[in-house]
Design an enzyme around this catalytic site. Structure first.
Site, mmCIF file in Angstrom:
data_model
loop_
_atom_site.group_PDB
_atom_site.id
_atom_site.type_symbol
_atom_site.label_atom_id
_atom_site.label_comp_id
_atom_site.label_asym_id
_atom_site.label_seq_id
_atom_site.Cartn_x
_atom_site.Cartn_y
_atom_site.Cartn_z
ATOM 1 N N GLY A 41 0.841 -1.191 0.000
ATOM 2 C CA GLY A 41 0.000 0.000 0.000
ATOM 3 C C GLY A 41 0.870 1.233 0.000
ATOM 4 O O GLY A 41 1.779 1.367 0.826
ATOM 5 N N LEU A 44 -0.936 7.559 1.764
ATOM 6 C CA LEU A 44 -0.192 8.439 2.665
ATOM 7 C C LEU A 44 0.601 7.669 3.704
ATOM 8 O O LEU A 44 1.780 7.939 3.924
ATOM 9 C CB LEU A 44 -1.146 9.418 3.346
ATOM 10 C CG LEU A 44 -1.603 10.588 2.479
ATOM 11 C CD1 LEU A 44 -2.501 11.514 3.277
ATOM 12 C CD2 LEU A 44 -0.415 11.368 1.939
ATOM 13 N N ALA A 45 -0.024 6.690 4.365
ATOM 14 C CA ALA A 45 0.687 5.943 5.408
ATOM 15 C C ALA A 45 1.809 5.112 4.804
ATOM 16 O O ALA A 45 2.953 5.151 5.270
ATOM 17 C CB ALA A 45 -0.284 5.053 6.179
ATOM 18 N N GLY A 46 1.495 4.348 3.743
ATOM 19 C CA GLY A 46 2.497 3.486 3.135
ATOM 20 C C GLY A 46 3.582 4.260 2.416
ATOM 21 O O GLY A 46 4.777 3.941 2.529
ATOM 22 N N SER A 285 -16.701 17.417 0.493
ATOM 23 C CA SER A 285 -15.835 17.587 1.655
ATOM 24 C C SER A 285 -16.569 18.167 2.860
ATOM 25 O O SER A 285 -17.426 19.048 2.737
ATOM 26 C CB SER A 285 -14.682 18.525 1.296
ATOM 27 O OG SER A 285 -13.997 18.931 2.457
ATOM 28 N N ARG A 338 -19.277 13.804 12.556
ATOM 29 C CA ARG A 338 -19.919 13.155 11.417
ATOM 30 C C ARG A 338 -21.039 12.198 11.818
ATOM 31 O O ARG A 338 -22.071 12.125 11.155
ATOM 32 C CB ARG A 338 -18.856 12.410 10.605
ATOM 33 C CG ARG A 338 -17.903 13.356 9.912
ATOM 34 C CD ARG A 338 -16.748 12.643 9.250
ATOM 35 N NE ARG A 338 -15.941 13.608 8.507
ATOM 36 C CZ ARG A 338 -14.858 13.292 7.819
ATOM 37 N NH1 ARG A 338 -14.425 12.051 7.797
ATOM 38 N NH2 ARG A 338 -14.191 14.219 7.163
ATOM 39 N N HIS A 430 -17.997 5.890 4.548
ATOM 40 C CA HIS A 430 -16.816 6.652 4.146
ATOM 41 C C HIS A 430 -15.508 6.049 4.657
ATOM 42 O O HIS A 430 -14.558 5.887 3.904
ATOM 43 C CB HIS A 430 -16.958 8.087 4.659
ATOM 44 C CG HIS A 430 -15.792 8.970 4.364
ATOM 45 N ND1 HIS A 430 -15.292 9.157 3.084
ATOM 46 C CD2 HIS A 430 -14.999 9.727 5.174
ATOM 47 C CE1 HIS A 430 -14.265 9.988 3.122
ATOM 48 N NE2 HIS A 430 -14.052 10.336 4.373
ATOM 49 N N GLU A 454 -5.264 3.690 7.962
ATOM 50 C CA GLU A 454 -6.625 3.166 8.140
ATOM 51 C C GLU A 454 -6.648 1.652 8.279
ATOM 52 O O GLU A 454 -7.625 1.087 8.766
ATOM 53 C CB GLU A 454 -7.510 3.591 6.953
ATOM 54 C CG GLU A 454 -8.987 3.357 7.173
ATOM 55 C CD GLU A 454 -9.861 3.773 5.993
ATOM 56 O OE1 GLU A 454 -11.090 3.549 6.065
ATOM 57 O OE2 GLU A 454 -9.330 4.308 5.006
ATOM 58 N N LEU A 470 -5.829 11.895 7.413
ATOM 59 C CA LEU A 470 -4.543 12.296 6.846
ATOM 60 C C LEU A 470 -3.514 12.469 7.950
ATOM 61 O O LEU A 470 -2.337 12.121 7.788
ATOM 62 C CB LEU A 470 -4.693 13.598 6.059
ATOM 63 C CG LEU A 470 -5.724 13.602 4.917
ATOM 64 C CD1 LEU A 470 -5.703 14.933 4.182
ATOM 65 C CD2 LEU A 470 -5.458 12.465 3.953
#
Length: 667
Positions: A41, A44-46, A285, A338, A430, A454, A470
Site C-alpha cells: 500500500g 499516505l501511510a504506506g 468535503s 460526522r 466513508h 486506516e 490524513l
C-alpha cells in the site's frame, strides 16, 4: 479469551512517546543496509513509511495494485489535515486535539496513541511544507486554517479541496527520491495475495503481477500493511472501487487479530444515491460545513412539493426552513461530528422531510455565506454601498476561491449550479475505524507484521473526526513506524537474507494458486458484482447507520448463505495467467463475504451505542448514542479460528487516566 498487551509505556501521558523513543532498541546505519522491509500500500501511510524507511537506510519494496502510487485513495481526502499549531490563536494545544479526538471517538480509543498523534501533528505540517505542499495561506503569508466537525477551534490545514492529493504528491516525491537512489524497489500493478510466516514471524508476501497473472514470492525481515479501509464491504461507499480488505484479511487468517470491525464512519455530506446501477458514491468535503448551512423544509407539504418537482428550495423563506443541526446542537451547529450529523439527517428524512425524489437527501446551502463574504469583500474593497447583485457576485468569488473544485465536481455530477441552488447531500459509508489490532509500536499480533493508517484500528475509536485520517496516516508513516519498527528489526541484524525457496513460501504460494483455481472453476452463472451488490444491501440495511439485534442476527445468516452460494455459482471470466479484473474482484469479494459476517458478529456482541456504531436498543430519550462504559469499555479484537462464526474474542481494556468519561454533548 486473553487480555491483550498493548505495550504502552509507563509514566505521564505527555512523556510516554519521548520516553519510549529513548528506551527502544535501534539499528545502526551500517546494519540497516542489510535489512529488507516490504510495504504493502502506497497511500499516505504506506508512501510516507516507505520513503522514511528508505531514507533511514533500509532496503524497501513497495506494492500497490494501481499503476502508480499517485492513484492511492488518499487523493480523495479533500478537506484538510489537523494539527495543533494554534496558528489562529484560538486556544488550541496538543491536549485539546487529544481531547477532541478521544471525545469524537466516543471514548473508545487508546489515550496513549491519541496523545502521540496530537504530539507529532505539528511535525507533519512542517514536513509537508518543506516538501512543497501548497497549503492555503492567509494574506500575510501564514498558513490558513479552517474548522471541521466536533471541534471549537480552527486547526485544519488545507489545499483548496485537494488536500489529500497534494499531501500524497509530497509523499510520492519523497518515494521517488528513494526509488532513484535504488533504496525502494516499486512493484506497481502487483496485488498482495497472502502473507508468509516463517517460524511464526512475517517474512514476506505472495504477490500477483496484475498484468501477466504471475505469482511472485517476495521476502523481507518485516512486512508493513498500509492498505486502507474496508468500506467497500457495503458496495456503495465513497471509497475507490479498488479499495478492499484482502491484505488485512490475509493477515487476519494467519493470526493477526481484527479489532472493532463494526466501527464504520458514515459521512454526512455525500451526493445522494440516484439509482440501482450506481457503482460508487461521491463525497462532498466536510470543509463545506464551515460555510454551508444544512436544512430541510419545516412543513411536510413543502418537502412533498419539492420531491414532486412542484417547488424549488429557493422559493422557501427563512421561516419555512428547519436548520435542524443549529436547532438541536447550538454550540457546534453545522460542525457537529460526522456520526451526529449523519444520524440527524437520517432522522429528518425518515420523518418525511427529505428533499430529493427518493426522500433521502437534505440541503447544504451557501446563500448566507455568499452574502456574508460578499459584504466583507465589498467593504474591504472600498464599496460602502454595494448593490445586492454586487454583493452576491463578490461572495461567489470568495466561495469559489475556497471550494471551487468541489462546486464544479458537484455540478458535473448533479447538473445543478450549487452557487444558485442548495446542494443535496445524504450520509454514506466513508471510513472504517476498525482494522488490524496493533500495539503501541503498530505491530499486529503476528511478530514482524505492522499495520499503519486506516488499516489499523488504533486512533479513532468509534468515530473519526474530519481531517484526522490524513493526520494519522502521515503520523504513522513519517514519525511513528520508522522508530518503532527498529525495536523489532534490531534482532535481525545477523539474520541475513530471507530465502524465498523455503517450504513456507512454497506452501503459501500453492494455497494462493489453489484459491485462484477454485474461483476460476466455480463455473456458475452469476457475476462477481451480483454478489457484491447483494452483500452491500445486507450490510447497509442491517449493519449500516443503525442496527438492532434482530437485523444483525438475520444479516449473519444471510451473509453465510450468500457466501456459500458465491463459491458454488460465481462466474469468473478470462484466464488466471493474464490480466483479469474479474478475478481480482472475485478474490476481494470472497474476503468481504467473510469480513461482513465478522462485522455483524462484532456489532451484535456490542450491546451499546457509541460513535458510528448505533444500536437502536441503546439510545437516550433524545435519540443520542447511549454508551455502556461499565461493560464495553474495551477494544474487541477477534482471533480467526476457521470461520467468522468461530472467531474468538480478546479484549483490550481501555483505561482513561487523563480524560473524564462522560456522555458526549455538542449542544
Amino acid at each position: 479469551m486473553s487480555v491483550l498487551d498493548s505495550k504502552i509505556p509507563e509514566g505521564p501521558l505527555k512523556d510516554k512517546w519521548t520516553k519510549h523513543k529513548n528506551d527502544i532498541n535501534l539499528v545502526n546505519p551500517a546494519n540497516k543496509r542489510n535489512i529488507d522491509v516490504i510495504v504493502v500500500g502506497t497511500g499516505l501511510a504506506g508512501g510516507a513509511a516507505a520513503a522514511t524507511l528508505a531514507e533511514l537506510g533500509y532496503n524497501v519494496k513497495t506494492f500497490c495494485y494501481q499503476d502508480s502510487p499517485r492513484r492511492a485513495h488518499s487523493i480523495a481526502a479533500q478537506g484538510g489535515i489537523n494539527a495543533s499549531k494554534n496558528y489562529q490563536g484560538d486556544g488550541d494545544s496538543d491536549y485539546r486535539l487529544f481531547y477532541d479526538t478521544v471525545k469524537g471517538g466516543d471514548y473508545r480509543s487508546r489515550e496513549a496513541n491519541v496523545y502521540r498523534l496530537a504530539e507529532v501533528s505539528g511535525n507533519i505540517i512542517d514536513q509537508c511544507v518543506a516538501q512543497g505542499v501548497p497549503f492555503a495561506r492567509e494574506y500575510g503569508g501564514y498558513l490558513d486554517n479552517r474548522s471541521f466537525g466536533g471541534v471549537l477551534v480552527s486547526r485544519t490545514f488545507y489545499a483548496k479541496g485537494q488536500t489529500g492529493q497534494q499531501l500524497l504528491l509530497g509523499a510520492y516525491s519523497a518515494m521517488n527520491r528513494q526509488i532513484n537512489r535504488g533504496k525502494i524497489r516499486a512493484y506497481n500493478r502487483h496485488e498482495m495475495m497472502d502473507i508468509v510466516l516463517v517460524d511464526g514471524k512475517a517474512r514476506g508476501i505472495i504477490a500477483r503481477n496484475m498484468v501477466t497473472g504471475e505469482l511472485q514470492r517476495h521476502s523481507a525481515h518485516a512486512v508493513v500493511l498500509a492498505t486502507g479501509g474496508y468500506g467497500n464491504v457495503f458496495f456503495l461507499s465513497t471509497n475507490a472501487m479498488g479499495c478492499n480488505v484482502t491484505a488485512a484479511w490475509r493477515a487476519h487468517k494467519k493470526g493477526a487479530f481484527f479489532a472493532n470491525p463494526c466501527y464504520t464512519q458514515i459521512h454526512p455530506t455525500c451526493i445522494p444515491v440516484t439509482g440501482d446501477q450506481q457503482s460508487k458514491l461521491t463525497l462532498m468535503s466536510e470543509s463545506l460545513r464551515n460555510d454551508g448551512r444544512i436544512w430541510v423544509p419545516k412543513k411536510k407539504e413543502d418537502a412533498e412539493a419539492i420531491r414532486a418537482g412542484k417547488k424549488r428550495p429557493t422559493e422557501l423563506s427563512e421561516e419555512d426552513r428547519d436548520y435542524y443541526l443549529e436547532r438541536r446542537y447550538p454550540a457546534f451547529g453545522n460542525l457537529v461530528p460526522r456520526d451526529v450529523a449523519s444520524r440527524a439527517a437520517k432522522e429528518r428524512c425518515d420523518a418525511g422531510f427529505g428533499v430529493n425524489k427518493t426522500g433521502q437527501a437534505v440541503y447544504l446551502d451557501f446563500s448566507s455565506a455568499i452574502e456574508r463574504y460578499g459584504k466583507e469583500k465589498a467593504f474591504t474593497s472600498g464599496h460602502k454601498n454595494p448593490s445586492k447583485e454586487e454583493i452576491i457576485k463578490l461572495g461567489k468569488g470568495v466561495i469559489e476561491s475556497k471550494y471551487g473544485n468541489l462546486f464544479q465536481m458537484y455540478e458535473k455530477i448533479v447538473d445543478e449550479n450549487p452557487y444558485e441552488t442548495p446542494m443535496m447531500i445524504y450520509p454514506a459509508v466513508h471510513y472504517t475505524m476498525g482494522g488490524l489490532w496493533v500495539d503501541y509500536n503498530l505491530q499486529t499480533t503476528i511478530p514482524g507484521c505492522y499495520a499503519a493508517g486506516e488499516a489499523n484500528f488504533s486512533d479513532h475509536g468509534a468515530n473519526r473526526l474530519g481531517a484526522s485520517a490524513l493526520m494519522q496516516g502521515l503520523a504513522d508513516g513519517y514519525f511513528v513506524l520508522p522508530y518503532t519498527i527498529g525495536d523489532y528489526l534490531s534482532n535481525d541484524i545477523q539474520t541475513g537474507e530471507i530465502s524465498i525457496e523455503s517450504s513456507e513460501f512454497k506452501e503459501t504460494e500453492k494455497a494462493v494458486q489453489d484459491r485462484i483455481n477454485k474461483l476460476m472453476n466455480a463455473g456458475g452463472k452469476h457475476s462477481v458484482d451480483t454478489y457484491h451488490k447483494k452483500l452491500g444491501k445486507i450490510m447497509w440495511n442491517k449493519c449500516g447507520m443503525s442496527r438492532n439485534a434482530k437485523d444483525l442476527e438475520e444479516a449473519i445468516e444471510e451473509i453465510k448463505a450468500l457466501r456459500e452460494d458465491f463459491w458454488k455459482n460465481v462466474k469468473v471470466t478470462g484466464t488466471p495467467g493474464s490480466k483479469n479484473s474479474e478475478l481480482e474482484k472475485a478474490g476481494r469479494v470472497a474476503d468481504f463475504l467473510e469480513l461482513g459476517e465478522l462485522f455483524a458478529k462484532d456489532a451484535l456482541h456490542r450491546n451499546e451505542s457509541c460513535g458510528g456504531h448505533f444500536r437502536e436498543e441503546y439510545q437516550t430519550e433524545e435519540g443520542e448514542a447511549l454508551r455502556d462504559d461499565e461493560n464495553f469499555r474495551y477494544v474487541a479484537a477477534w482471533e480467526f479460528k476457521g470461520l467468522p462464526s468461530e472467531a474468538v474474542l480478546h479484549k483490550e481494556e481501555l483505561i482513561f487516566d487523563n480524560i473524564e468519561l462522560k456522555t458526549r454533548s455538542y449542544k
